[in-house]
Write a protein that holds these residues in place. Sequence first.
Motif, PDB file in Angstrom:
ATOM      1  N   ASN A  76      52.315  77.880  68.037  1.00 50.30           N
ATOM      2  CA  ASN A  76      51.337  76.830  67.617  1.00 50.30           C
ATOM      3  C   ASN A  76      49.669  77.073  67.274  1.00 50.30           C
ATOM      4  N   GLU A  77      49.280  78.977  67.345  1.00 53.93           N
ATOM      5  CA  GLU A  77      48.079  79.577  66.718  1.00 53.93           C
ATOM      6  C   GLU A  77      48.652  79.749  65.497  1.00 53.93           C
ATOM      7  N   VAL A  78      49.536  79.931  65.231  1.00 57.80           N
ATOM      8  CA  VAL A  78      50.094  80.644  63.772  1.00 57.80           C
ATOM      9  C   VAL A  78      50.549  79.201  63.924  1.00 57.80           C
ATOM     10  N   TRP A  79      50.631  78.242  63.572  1.00 59.95           N
ATOM     11  CA  TRP A  79      51.179  76.984  62.751  1.00 59.95           C
ATOM     12  C   TRP A  79      49.660  76.343  62.214  1.00 59.95           C
ATOM     13  N   GLN A  80      48.697  76.707  63.098  1.00 60.69           N
ATOM     14  CA  GLN A  80      46.837  75.650  63.455  1.00 60.69           C
ATOM     15  C   GLN A  80      46.731  77.420  62.271  1.00 60.69           C
ATOM     16  N   ILE A  81      47.179  77.884  61.977  1.00 62.23           N
ATOM     17  CA  ILE A  81      46.335  78.646  60.675  1.00 62.23           C
ATOM     18  C   ILE A  81      47.315  78.127  59.587  1.00 62.23           C
ATOM     19  N   LEU A  82      47.937  78.046  59.697  1.00 64.32           N
ATOM     20  CA  LEU A  82      48.629  77.443  58.558  1.00 64.32           C
ATOM     21  C   LEU A  82      48.436  76.458  57.981  1.00 64.32           C
ATOM     22  N   GLY A  88      47.345  75.037  46.335  1.00 60.48           N
ATOM     23  CA  GLY A  88      47.877  75.844  45.948  1.00 60.48           C
ATOM     24  C   GLY A  88      48.042  76.702  45.999  1.00 60.48           C
ATOM     25  N   GLU A  89      47.316  77.410  47.896  1.00 60.21           N
ATOM     26  CA  GLU A  89      46.752  78.446  47.403  1.00 60.21           C
ATOM     27  C   GLU A  89      47.778  79.291  48.468  1.00 60.21           C
ATOM     28  N   THR A  90      48.574  80.728  48.923  1.00 56.34           N
ATOM     29  CA  THR A  90      48.896  81.246  49.433  1.00 56.34           C
ATOM     30  C   THR A  90      48.061  82.099  50.089  1.00 56.34           C
ATOM     31  N   ARG A  91      48.668  83.067  51.280  1.00 54.11           N
ATOM     32  CA  ARG A  91      48.666  83.444  52.376  1.00 54.11           C
ATOM     33  C   ARG A  91      50.103  84.658  52.906  1.00 54.11           C
ATOM     34  N   SER A  92      49.515  85.936  53.451  1.00 59.18           N
ATOM     35  CA  SER A  92      50.748  86.604  53.680  1.00 59.18           C
ATOM     36  C   SER A  92      50.713  86.493  54.781  1.00 59.18           C
ATOM     37  N   TYR A  93      51.532  87.192  55.377  1.00 60.40           N
ATOM     38  CA  TYR A  93      52.241  86.952  56.986  1.00 60.40           C
ATOM     39  C   TYR A  93      50.892  88.717  57.675  1.00 60.40           C
ATOM     40  N   GLY A  94      50.492  89.180  56.616  1.00 58.21           N
ATOM     41  CA  GLY A  94      49.825  89.839  58.143  1.00 58.21           C
ATOM     42  C   GLY A  94      48.017  89.533  57.157  1.00 58.21           C
ATOM     43  N   GLN A  95      47.960  88.284  56.392  1.00 59.70           N
ATOM     44  CA  GLN A  95      46.646  87.875  56.416  1.00 59.70           C
ATOM     45  C   GLN A  95      46.477  86.740  57.951  1.00 59.70           C
ATOM     46  N   ILE A  96      47.450  85.999  57.952  1.00 65.17           N
ATOM     47  CA  ILE A  96      47.858  85.673  59.351  1.00 65.17           C
ATOM     48  C   ILE A  96      48.120  85.950  60.431  1.00 65.17           C
ATOM     49  N   ALA A  97      48.172  87.132  60.495  1.00 66.62           N
ATOM     50  CA  ALA A  97      48.168  88.321  61.446  1.00 66.62           C
ATOM     51  C   ALA A  97      46.672  88.973  62.275  1.00 66.62           C
ATOM     52  N   THR A  98      46.217  88.376  61.098  1.00 72.57           N
ATOM     53  CA  THR A  98      44.873  89.032  60.960  1.00 72.57           C
ATOM     54  C   THR A  98      44.040  88.212  61.457  1.00 72.57           C
ATOM     55  N   ALA A  99      44.505  87.124  61.023  1.00 72.75           N
ATOM     56  CA  ALA A  99      43.372  85.159  61.329  1.00 72.75           C
ATOM     57  C   ALA A  99      42.998  85.475  62.528  1.00 72.75           C
ATOM     58  N   LEU A 119      57.600  71.099  58.535  1.00 75.43           N
ATOM     59  CA  LEU A 119      57.234  71.251  57.445  1.00 75.43           C
ATOM     60  C   LEU A 119      56.270  70.291  56.567  1.00 75.43           C
ATOM     61  N   PHE A 120      55.879  71.025  55.600  1.00 72.22           N
ATOM     62  CA  PHE A 120      55.314  70.426  54.971  1.00 72.22           C
ATOM     63  C   PHE A 120      53.778  70.251  55.466  1.00 72.22           C
ATOM     64  N   TYR A 121      53.868  68.720  56.330  1.00 71.65           N
ATOM     65  CA  TYR A 121      52.546  69.198  56.518  1.00 71.65           C
ATOM     66  C   TYR A 121      51.675  70.036  57.969  1.00 71.65           C
ATOM     67  N   ILE A 122      52.842  70.606  58.394  1.00 77.54           N
ATOM     68  CA  ILE A 122      52.159  72.505  59.007  1.00 77.54           C
ATOM     69  C   ILE A 122      52.888  72.844  56.874  1.00 77.54           C
ATOM     70  N   PRO A 123      51.681  73.723  56.149  1.00 79.92           N
ATOM     71  CA  PRO A 123      52.713  74.218  55.464  1.00 79.92           C
ATOM     72  C   PRO A 123      53.121  75.063  54.917  1.00 79.92           C
ATOM     73  N   SER A 124      54.616  76.117  55.614  1.00 80.40           N
ATOM     74  CA  SER A 124      54.844  77.395  56.191  1.00 80.40           C
ATOM     75  C   SER A 124      55.795  77.459  54.104  1.00 80.40           C
ATOM     76  N   HIS A 125      55.653  76.897  53.394  1.00 81.79           N
ATOM     77  CA  HIS A 125      56.021  77.403  51.858  1.00 81.79           C
ATOM     78  C   HIS A 125      54.478  77.975  51.566  1.00 81.79           C
ATOM     79  N   ARG A 126      53.474  78.019  52.306  1.00 83.91           N
ATOM     80  CA  ARG A 126      52.112  78.822  51.486  1.00 83.91           C
ATOM     81  C   ARG A 126      52.123  80.047  52.352  1.00 83.91           C
ATOM     82  N   LEU A 127      52.931  80.619  53.003  1.00 82.01           N
ATOM     83  CA  LEU A 127      53.313  82.017  53.237  1.00 82.01           C
ATOM     84  C   LEU A 127      54.049  82.738  52.921  1.00 82.01           C
TER      85      LEU A 127
END
Length: 157
Positions: A76-82, A88-99, A119-127
Amino acid sequence: MKKGFFYQTALGTFYIAEEYAAITDMKFVTATIENEDEIVETLLIREAFMQLKEYLNGLRQLFTLPLRPQGTVFQNEVWQILKTIPYGETRSYGQIATAICNPHASQAVAMANNKNPILFYIPSHRLIAANGSLNGYTGGAAMKKYLLEFEQLHKNK
């Protein structure tokens, strides 16, 4: 009891479910979904689909739905950050881990992303991976590529 409904789009069939006045699931339907959910279209599920249609038509960049993903505290912590990754932007797995203040948890972030039930509503495709690869998306790399290119095309509209 959860309630859910199936919808057909140009990208395929989706299943959207809600419980306690919040969306709990949004999945690609690639096979028969076996569950005990009541199959009924509620007002909230219909609104979720309408927002999805607007997104898929390039008319919506932000979803305004109550969400209640079911997962571990870490997931849930990861999904909140996603949800904070801009359209139109992306983040890396490492950037989310740091966040989430756990810079060595890139692999755990990837696993949490893979378990995203909405899916979509929590945009996992941007990771994406640090090297830019598009693996690890429930809909497959081709779908992830399509969604990222679609968002780039509609980003400034």
